[in-house]
Design an enzyme around this catalytic site. Structure first.
Site, PDB file in Angstrom:
ATOM      1  N   ASP A  94      37.507  36.424  57.553  1.00  0.00           N
ATOM      2  CA  ASP A  94      36.829  36.940  56.379  1.00  0.00           C
ATOM      3  C   ASP A  94      36.961  38.461  56.392  1.00  0.00           C
ATOM      4  O   ASP A  94      37.187  39.069  57.438  1.00  0.00           O
ATOM      5  CB  ASP A  94      35.357  36.514  56.415  1.00  0.00           C
ATOM      6  CG  ASP A  94      34.690  36.641  55.067  1.00  0.00           C
ATOM      7  OD1 ASP A  94      35.326  37.169  54.130  1.00  0.00           O
ATOM      8  OD2 ASP A  94      33.526  36.226  54.935  1.00  0.00           O
ATOM      9  N   SER A  95      36.793  39.081  55.247  1.00  0.00           N
ATOM     10  CA  SER A  95      37.044  40.521  55.124  1.00  0.00           C
ATOM     11  C   SER A  95      35.927  41.389  55.666  1.00  0.00           C
ATOM     12  O   SER A  95      36.119  42.569  55.920  1.00  0.00           O
ATOM     13  CB  SER A  95      37.263  40.881  53.656  1.00  0.00           C
ATOM     14  OG  SER A  95      36.044  40.719  52.933  1.00  0.00           O
ATOM     15  N   GLY A  96      34.729  40.808  55.833  1.00  0.00           N
ATOM     16  CA  GLY A  96      33.566  41.587  56.237  1.00  0.00           C
ATOM     17  C   GLY A  96      32.718  42.034  55.072  1.00  0.00           C
ATOM     18  O   GLY A  96      31.608  42.528  55.260  1.00  0.00           O
ATOM     19  N   PHE A  98      31.058  40.375  52.703  1.00  0.00           N
ATOM     20  CA  PHE A  98      29.780  39.680  52.526  1.00  0.00           C
ATOM     21  C   PHE A  98      28.743  40.154  53.536  1.00  0.00           C
ATOM     22  O   PHE A  98      27.583  40.355  53.209  1.00  0.00           O
ATOM     23  CB  PHE A  98      29.982  38.168  52.651  1.00  0.00           C
ATOM     24  CG  PHE A  98      28.712  37.376  52.527  1.00  0.00           C
ATOM     25  CD1 PHE A  98      28.180  37.070  51.289  1.00  0.00           C
ATOM     26  CD2 PHE A  98      28.032  36.957  53.654  1.00  0.00           C
ATOM     27  CE1 PHE A  98      27.003  36.344  51.179  1.00  0.00           C
ATOM     28  CE2 PHE A  98      26.858  36.238  53.561  1.00  0.00           C
ATOM     29  CZ  PHE A  98      26.350  35.930  52.316  1.00  0.00           C
ATOM     30  N   ASP A 148      35.943  42.333  49.296  1.00  0.00           N
ATOM     31  CA  ASP A 148      35.313  42.092  47.997  1.00  0.00           C
ATOM     32  C   ASP A 148      33.868  42.556  48.002  1.00  0.00           C
ATOM     33  O   ASP A 148      33.262  42.739  49.051  1.00  0.00           O
ATOM     34  CB  ASP A 148      35.370  40.605  47.638  1.00  0.00           C
ATOM     35  CG  ASP A 148      34.627  39.735  48.648  1.00  0.00           C
ATOM     36  OD1 ASP A 148      34.589  40.103  49.837  1.00  0.00           O
ATOM     37  OD2 ASP A 148      34.086  38.688  48.258  1.00  0.00           O
ATOM     38  N   GLN A 190      35.208  36.576  42.176  1.00  0.00           N
ATOM     39  CA  GLN A 190      33.775  36.810  42.047  1.00  0.00           C
ATOM     40  C   GLN A 190      33.378  36.631  40.582  1.00  0.00           C
ATOM     41  O   GLN A 190      34.153  36.167  39.780  1.00  0.00           O
ATOM     42  CB  GLN A 190      33.417  38.199  42.577  1.00  0.00           C
ATOM     43  CG  GLN A 190      33.583  38.352  44.082  1.00  0.00           C
ATOM     44  CD  GLN A 190      32.528  37.579  44.875  1.00  0.00           C
ATOM     45  OE1 GLN A 190      31.582  37.012  44.321  1.00  0.00           O
ATOM     46  NE2 GLN A 190      32.682  37.551  46.191  1.00  0.00           N
ATOM     47  N   GLY A 217      31.125  34.215  46.592  1.00  0.00           N
ATOM     48  CA  GLY A 217      29.880  34.495  45.886  1.00  0.00           C
ATOM     49  C   GLY A 217      29.112  33.269  45.466  1.00  0.00           C
ATOM     50  O   GLY A 217      28.281  33.329  44.554  1.00  0.00           O
ATOM     51  N   ASP A 267      34.555  26.110  54.321  1.00  0.00           N
ATOM     52  CA  ASP A 267      34.011  26.515  55.617  1.00  0.00           C
ATOM     53  C   ASP A 267      32.513  26.668  55.492  1.00  0.00           C
ATOM     54  O   ASP A 267      31.985  26.954  54.415  1.00  0.00           O
ATOM     55  CB  ASP A 267      34.616  27.841  56.088  1.00  0.00           C
ATOM     56  CG  ASP A 267      33.995  29.029  55.366  1.00  0.00           C
ATOM     57  OD1 ASP A 267      33.219  29.765  55.993  1.00  0.00           O
ATOM     58  OD2 ASP A 267      34.277  29.216  54.160  1.00  0.00           O
ATOM     59  N   CYS A 305      31.608   6.856  64.693  1.00  0.00           N
ATOM     60  CA  CYS A 305      32.152   8.188  64.968  1.00  0.00           C
ATOM     61  C   CYS A 305      32.899   8.201  66.304  1.00  0.00           C
ATOM     62  O   CYS A 305      32.363   7.756  67.326  1.00  0.00           O
ATOM     63  CB  CYS A 305      31.028   9.226  64.983  1.00  0.00           C
ATOM     64  SG  CYS A 305      31.593  10.910  65.312  1.00  0.00           S
ATOM     65  N   CYS A 307      33.691  10.806  68.115  1.00  0.00           N
ATOM     66  CA  CYS A 307      33.513  12.055  68.860  1.00  0.00           C
ATOM     67  C   CYS A 307      32.971  11.784  70.270  1.00  0.00           C
ATOM     68  O   CYS A 307      32.415  10.724  70.556  1.00  0.00           O
ATOM     69  CB  CYS A 307      32.599  13.025  68.110  1.00  0.00           C
ATOM     70  SG  CYS A 307      30.819  12.744  68.319  1.00  0.00           S
ATOM     71  N   CYS A 310      29.200  10.738  70.467  1.00  0.00           N
ATOM     72  CA  CYS A 310      28.875   9.373  70.033  1.00  0.00           C
ATOM     73  C   CYS A 310      29.461   8.322  70.961  1.00  0.00           C
ATOM     74  O   CYS A 310      28.887   7.231  71.113  1.00  0.00           O
ATOM     75  CB  CYS A 310      29.362   9.157  68.602  1.00  0.00           C
ATOM     76  SG  CYS A 310      28.404  10.073  67.364  1.00  0.00           S
ATOM     77  N   HIS A 336      29.556  16.695  67.430  1.00  0.00           N
ATOM     78  CA  HIS A 336      29.399  15.619  66.457  1.00  0.00           C
ATOM     79  C   HIS A 336      29.399  16.137  65.020  1.00  0.00           C
ATOM     80  O   HIS A 336      30.081  15.574  64.149  1.00  0.00           O
ATOM     81  CB  HIS A 336      28.110  14.837  66.702  1.00  0.00           C
ATOM     82  CG  HIS A 336      27.794  13.908  65.579  1.00  0.00           C
ATOM     83  ND1 HIS A 336      28.484  12.728  65.365  1.00  0.00           N
ATOM     84  CD2 HIS A 336      26.913  14.021  64.542  1.00  0.00           C
ATOM     85  CE1 HIS A 336      28.039  12.147  64.261  1.00  0.00           C
ATOM     86  NE2 HIS A 336      27.089  12.907  63.747  1.00  0.00           N
TER      87      HIS A 336
END
Length: 380
Positions: A94-96, A98, A148, A190, A217, A267, A305, A307, A310, A336
């Protein structure tokens, strides 16, 4: 770009959902796909080997946090982000932007960039589009994000329009500053909750022929129905032959609605954040393992599941670990929860390939409360 490509394999006959493959220098990402967040070059409480076993393909880290600690120079000296954290798959930073706007109490926004006080040592730091790109070039992730301005919710139309226009001007500077052809720069749409501003921004960005596009955003406090409208309006305006990434979204319903609108990547911090609060995600529901009903429940969290948690442990055991505040509880729940969200997007992908998306997942597209709660992904 020669190092990146996006291949569409199938589209849904009833919605805009699509299945594809995003190729990066460090491997393939099968879309639609949930991406775990590793803010400080680690996905909290689990190792890269455990992370790989969850089915993770692309992982995120954050420019703002890594710049403050340990610093991009140390990451570079350690061989770059992939080698430094021991993850050889695709990565995104990420650009930083936010974090500057949401976490820094003292900040000043100008056309040049943002000046803020470091929460670590009080030092005054200036982050500009050029500096954000320079840091990300040094970190070395496969995909980097344009710097941004993320307007808060609520904000006036005038405020959002000004920040959206500034984000575009900053993008132009990011493009000039970007120095590596083995990193794909994604711009960010945005526009707040103003659909016409979103449409205008998306259309302007689409003309630039970037290797991929993000919608930012959202999940910043707006009602779920507004977020759904934003995504439905914005995603179809972005280029059909490029990956589309919705930032900060990770519940079943949010992802299903976005996928139906044509989004490919997601994400969110919720799988690990909820794990640290003793919460498991099971079939889209939130289970608090502190609840008494789990104390003597000797079945897996989810029998379907695959994983590690589980396959090897019971609800009773994990409940015991949570109550005892044992670190293993957070590791098992993180494993999990990440597996759960990745499996959900994998199943959706399979349903798109067989054109059964609406048949198999249509109930998630309905406007009803399922007890889920969103959580912005760009936090820690």
């Amino acid at each position: 770009m020669p190092n990146f490509s996006f291949q569409l394999l199938a589209t849904c006959s009833q919605t805009k959902a699509r299945a594809g493959v995003f190729s990066t220098p460090h491997g393939l990402v099968e879309t639609p796909r949930f991406m775990p967040v590793g803010t400080l070059a680690n996905v909290k409480t689990i190792t890269p080997a455990q992370l790989k076993d969850t089915g993770a393909q692309m992982v995120l880290s954050n420019t703002y946090h890594l710049h403050l600690q340990p610093g991009e120079a140390i990451v570079a000296a350690g061989g770059g982000l992939h080698k430094f954290m021991g993850w050889n798959g695709p990565m995104l930073t990420d650009s930083g932007g936010f974090q500057v706007f949401s976490l820094s109490e003292m900040r000043k926004i100008t056309e040049e960039g943002v000046t803020f006080r470091s929460p670590h040592d009080g030092q005054i730091i200036k982050l500009t589009p050029e500096r954000s790109i320079e840091i990300q070039n040094i970190l070395g992730a496969d995909v980097i994000m344009a710097f941004d301005e993320c307007p808060p919710y609520p904000a006036t139309r005038q405020e959002v329009e000004a920040s959206t226009d500034r984000t575009y001007r900053w993008l132009e500077r990011c493009i000039v500053a970007h120095q590596r052809d083995d990193q794909a720069l994604f711009p960010i749409v945005q526009g707040g909750v103003y659909l016409d501003l979103r449409a205008r921004a998306a259309s302007a960005l689409a003309k630039l022929d970037m290797p991929g596009y993000a919608i930012g955003g959202v999940s910043v406090g707006e009602p779920p129905e507004l977020m759904a409208e934003i995504v439905k309006t914005t995603a179809p305006l972005l280029p059909h032959d490029k990956p589309r990434y919705l930032m900060g979204v990770g519940t079943y319903r949010e992802m299903a609605i976005a996928i139906a609108s044509g989004v490919d990547l997601f994400d969110c911090v919720i799988p690990t954040r909820w794990a640290r609060h003793g919460t498991a995600i099971v079939s889209g529901e939130r289970w608090n393992l502190k609840n008494a009903k789990f104390r003597e429940d000797f079945t897996p969290l989810d029998e379907t599941c695959p994983c590690y948690a589980c396959e090897n442990f019971t609800r009773a055991y994990i409940s015991h670990l949570v109550r005892s505040q044992e670190i293993l509880a957070y590791t098992l729940l993180s494993i999990h929860n990440i597996t759960e969200l990745i499996r959900f997007t994998q199943k959706i992908r399979e349903s798109i390939l067989s054109d059964r998306f609406v048949t198999d997942f249509g109930h998630w597209l309905k406007d009803e409360d399922d007890g889920e709660q969103g959580a912005g992904s760009r936090g820690r």
